[in-house]
Enzyme design. Structure first.
Site, short mmCIF file in Angstrom:
data_model
loop_
_atom_site.label_atom_id
_atom_site.label_comp_id
_atom_site.label_asym_id
_atom_site.label_seq_id
_atom_site.Cartn_x
_atom_site.Cartn_y
_atom_site.Cartn_z
N ASP A 59 -6.94 -3.64 10.74
CA ASP A 59 -6.19 -2.42 10.45
C ASP A 59 -6.92 -1.21 11.04
O ASP A 59 -7.77 -0.62 10.40
CB ASP A 59 -6.02 -2.25 8.93
CG ASP A 59 -5.20 -1.02 8.58
OD1 ASP A 59 -4.53 -0.49 9.48
OD2 ASP A 59 -5.22 -0.59 7.41
N ASP B 175 -11.62 7.43 6.08
CA ASP B 175 -10.78 6.31 6.50
C ASP B 175 -10.18 6.58 7.87
O ASP B 175 -8.98 6.71 8.05
CB ASP B 175 -9.67 6.15 5.43
CG ASP B 175 -8.69 5.06 5.76
OD1 ASP B 175 -9.12 4.00 6.22
OD2 ASP B 175 -7.48 5.26 5.54
N ASP C 127 -10.07 4.79 10.60
CA ASP C 127 -9.43 3.67 11.30
C ASP C 127 -9.83 3.57 12.77
O ASP C 127 -8.99 3.39 13.65
CB ASP C 127 -7.91 3.74 11.14
CG ASP C 127 -7.50 3.41 9.72
OD1 ASP C 127 -7.61 2.25 9.33
OD2 ASP C 127 -7.10 4.35 8.98
N HIS D 133 -8.57 -5.86 4.88
CA HIS D 133 -8.25 -5.11 6.09
C HIS D 133 -9.58 -4.75 6.72
O HIS D 133 -10.37 -4.03 6.12
CB HIS D 133 -7.49 -3.82 5.77
CG HIS D 133 -6.01 -4.03 5.69
ND1 HIS D 133 -5.14 -2.99 5.43
CD2 HIS D 133 -5.26 -5.13 5.84
CE1 HIS D 133 -3.90 -3.47 5.43
NE2 HIS D 133 -3.95 -4.77 5.67
N LYS E 172 -7.15 2.54 -2.45
CA LYS E 172 -7.67 3.56 -1.53
C LYS E 172 -8.36 4.65 -2.32
O LYS E 172 -8.01 4.91 -3.46
CB LYS E 172 -6.51 4.14 -0.72
CG LYS E 172 -6.96 5.03 0.41
CD LYS E 172 -5.91 5.19 1.48
CE LYS E 172 -6.39 6.18 2.52
NZ LYS E 172 -5.48 6.27 3.65
N ASP F 130 -9.65 -2.76 1.92
CA ASP F 130 -9.76 -2.21 3.28
C ASP F 130 -11.11 -1.51 3.32
O ASP F 130 -11.38 -0.65 2.48
CB ASP F 130 -8.59 -1.23 3.49
CG ASP F 130 -8.61 -0.52 4.83
OD1 ASP F 130 -9.67 0.01 5.20
OD2 ASP F 130 -7.56 -0.44 5.49
N TRP G 122 0.87 -1.18 0.00
CA TRP G 122 0.00 0.00 0.00
C TRP G 122 0.90 1.23 0.00
O TRP G 122 1.88 1.29 0.76
CB TRP G 122 -0.89 0.05 1.24
CG TRP G 122 -1.59 1.37 1.34
CD1 TRP G 122 -2.64 1.80 0.57
CD2 TRP G 122 -1.24 2.48 2.18
NE1 TRP G 122 -2.97 3.10 0.89
CE2 TRP G 122 -2.12 3.53 1.86
CE3 TRP G 122 -0.25 2.69 3.15
CZ2 TRP G 122 -2.06 4.78 2.50
CZ3 TRP G 122 -0.18 3.93 3.78
CH2 TRP G 122 -1.09 4.97 3.45
N HIS H 50 -11.68 2.25 2.71
CA HIS H 50 -11.10 2.88 1.52
C HIS H 50 -12.05 3.04 0.35
O HIS H 50 -11.64 3.03 -0.80
CB HIS H 50 -9.88 2.07 1.07
CG HIS H 50 -8.73 2.16 2.02
ND1 HIS H 50 -7.48 1.69 1.73
CD2 HIS H 50 -8.64 2.71 3.25
CE1 HIS H 50 -6.68 1.90 2.74
NE2 HIS H 50 -7.35 2.52 3.69
N GLU I 224 -3.26 -3.04 -2.16
CA GLU I 224 -4.39 -2.44 -1.44
C GLU I 224 -4.75 -1.11 -2.09
O GLU I 224 -3.89 -0.25 -2.27
CB GLU I 224 -4.01 -2.22 0.03
CG GLU I 224 -5.10 -1.55 0.85
CD GLU I 224 -4.68 -1.28 2.32
OE1 GLU I 224 -3.47 -1.38 2.62
OE2 GLU I 224 -5.57 -0.97 3.13
#
Ligand code: RNT
Ligand code: ZN
Length: 418
Positions: free
Chosen positions: A325, A292, A294, A284, A224, A257, A181, A260, A222
Site C-alpha cells: 500500500d 503516513d 505512503d 499493508h 489508523k 498498515d 478502512w 498508521h 484497518e
C-alpha cells in the site's frame, strides 16, 4: 561470485537457499492497483481531490487514465517482479460499459467482470477494498456519520463489496481479503469521541451480516492514527480496530498498515503480539516518512524486520495476508510499483535465509553476545547473489536489468499519455 559459491556460504551455516526460494515462490503478495493512477479510480470525476486524509503528491507524467492503461501498466510491472502477485482492487476501479455507471451502493460483481477476466488470464487471485473516500456522499464521515442516510449508503456499499469479494474468490479460486478502512475523523478536538465509534461498530456489524464464507472472504478492519485534515481524532483507531477484530474472531481479522502508528512504534513487534491471539492477520506494507506518507517500500531495516517476524511466526502458511500500500506520483509509477514489490520479495527471501532455529536457541540459552555477533555477521552474507538467482528461477530480470525496460516503456507508452 556465482550462485554456487553463495549457496555454499549459506549452506555452511545450515541454510538451504534452494528451499528458501521454493517457499517464497508460492507466497501470494497483493499488488495494489492504486499506485498506477494516484488512487483516483474510474467511478468519480478524476479532477476532484483525493479525500479521507490520504494524499498523493507529484505529477510525474504517464498516470494511467483508464482501465486499459492501468492493465497495460500492471502487465509491465508483472513482467518485472519475481514471486506470486495477487491483484488488489478498490471498489472505485469498477469498470462501466458505456452509460451503465452505478453508484457505490449499487455495485455488482458484473462491474468487475473485466478484472476477473484479467486475473483469470494471468492466473491471479484478487483482494478487494470498499472505497469509503473521494466521493460526494462523504459528509465527510461515512460509516460513523450521524446522518442516517449517509451511513446507510456506506453500509450498502460495504455489503455490495462483500458480494463482490465472494464473486472474486469463487471465480478465481483463491480467498479474497476484503479490507475496511475509512478516513473518518476530525480536524480538531471533538466533543463526542464515542458516538462515532459506536456508529462505526454498528455499521461494520451490519456489513458483516451480509452472508459470506469466511474461508473464502476475509473481511479486515484497518486502523489508523491520523490523516491530513483529520489530525485530532480518528474513529477507526488502533484500539477500535483491534477490539472489533478480537470480538468478532472467525468473521473478521485485524489489518495493520505500518504507516498508521506513532513514529516510534513498529509493526514488526506487533505481528507476534497479534499472532499470539489471532489465527490470521493482514498487513499493508508501506513506508512512512514522519507520517503516513505512503512512500515506496525499500529494503530497509523495518521492512526486513517485518518479514523476519512473518517468517519466524509461521506467517507464510496463510496466517499473514501480505499486501502492498503505497502511492508515489512524483516518480515513474511503474518503477515505484516494481521497486516496492521487489523489495518486499527481497525482505521475505532475506528472512527465509536466517538460521532462525539457531538464533532462537541462542536467545533461550541466554547467549546474547553470540546472538548479537551472529545477527550482525548474517547481514554481510552474499544475499544479492541469491536474490538474482531467485529472479532467474522466476523467469524475471535480476537487479540491474529491469530499469532500462521501464525507461523504454516510459518513452514508448507513458510519454504518449498527454
Ligand atoms: C489509508 C489506508 C488505506 C489506503 C488504501 C487506498 O491511510 O492505508 O489502506 O491507503 O485503501
Ligand atoms: Zn493501508
Amino acid at each position: 561470485m556465482s550462485y554456487e559459491e553463495a549457496r555454499k556460504r549459506y549452506a555452511a551455516l545450515g541454510i538451504d537457499t534452494d528451499a528458501a526460494m521454493e517457499t517464497l515462490k508460492a507466497v501470494p503478495v497483493s499488488l495494489h492497483c492504486w499506485q498506477g493512477d494516484d488512487v483516483r479510480g474510474f467511478d468519480t470525476d478524476p479532477s476532484k481531490p483525493l479525500t479521507g486524509g490520504i494524499q498523493t503528491t507529484g505529477n510525474y507524467p504517464g498516470r494511467a487514465r483508464n482501465a486499459g492503461e492501468l492493465m497495460a501498466d500492471l502487465d509491465k510491472v508483472m513482467s518485472l517482479i519475481p514471486g506470486t502477485p495477487k491483484m488488489n482492487l478498490h471498489a472505485s476501479y469498477a469498470i462501466f460499459e458505456k452509460g451503465e455507471w452505478a453508484d457505490r451502493d449499487q455495485l455488482k460483481p458484473e462491474h468487475f467482470s473485466k478484472w476477473i477476466e484479467f486475473c483469470k488470464d494471468r492466473g491471479l487471485g484478487c483482494d478487494f477494498n470498499p472505497t469509503f473516500f473521494s466521493h460526494p456522499k462523504c459528509d465527510p464521515l461515512t460509516l460513523s456519520s450521524p446522518n442516517e442516510e449517509t451511513r446507510r449508503f456506506w453500509i450498502e456499499h460495504g455489503k455490495a463489496s462483500i458480494r463482490i469479494s465472494s464473486a472474486l474468490a469463487k471465480e478465481l479460486g483463491q480467498p479474497c481479503v476484503m479490507n475496511i478502512w475509512t478516513g473518518d475523523g476530525f480536524k480538531d478536538i471533538p466533543a463526542d469521541r464515542m458516538g462515532p465509534r459506536v456508529r462505526y461498530r454498528e455499521s461494520i456489524d451490519e456489513i458483516l451480516s451480509e452472508p459470506y464464507d469466511f474461508s473464502q472472504v476475509k473481511p479486515c478492519v484497518e486502523s489508523k492514527v491520523f490523516g491530513i485534515g483529520v489530525e485530532a481524532y480518528t474513529v477507526g483507531s488502533a484500539e477500535f480496530a483491534l477490539s472489533y477484530a478480537a470480538m468478532n474472531m472467525g468473521k473478521c481479522i485485524p489489518l495493520m498498515d505500518n504507516g498508521h502508528y506513532h513514529p516510534t512504534e513498529v509493526v514488526s513487534d506487533k505481528i507476534p503480539a497479534l499472532l499470539a491471539f489471532f489465527p490470521e492477520i493482514a498487513l499493508h506494507v508501506t513506508r512512512p516518512i514522519r507520517w503516513d506518507s505512503d512512500h515506496v517500500v525499500l529494503f530497509d531495516d523495518e521492512t526486513r524486520e517485518i518479514a523476519r517476524e512473518i517468517v519466524r511466526c509461521g506467517g507464510l502458511n496463510g496466517r499473514v495476508h501480505i499486501a502492498l500500500d503505497y502511492f508515489d506520483a512524483s516518480i515513474n509509477r511503474i518503477a515505484a510499483w516494481t521497486t516496492g514489490f521487489r523489495n518486499t520479495q527481497k525482505a521475505l527471501l532475506y528472512a527465509l535465509l536466517q538460521p532462525n532455529d539457531e538464533l532462537k536457541a541462542l536467545q533461550d540459552k541466554g547467549q546474547f553476545t553470540r546472538l548479537m555477533v551472529l545477527q550482525e555477521e548474517l547481514k554481510t552474507l552474499p544475499f544479492g547473489e541469491i536474490f538474482d538467482e531467485y529472479c532467474r528461477r522466476c523467469g524475471k530480470p535480476a537487479d540491474g536489468e529491469w530499469l532500462p525496460q521501464v525507461e523504454e516503456y516510459e518513452k514508448n507508452v507513458l510519454e504518449a499519455r498527454k
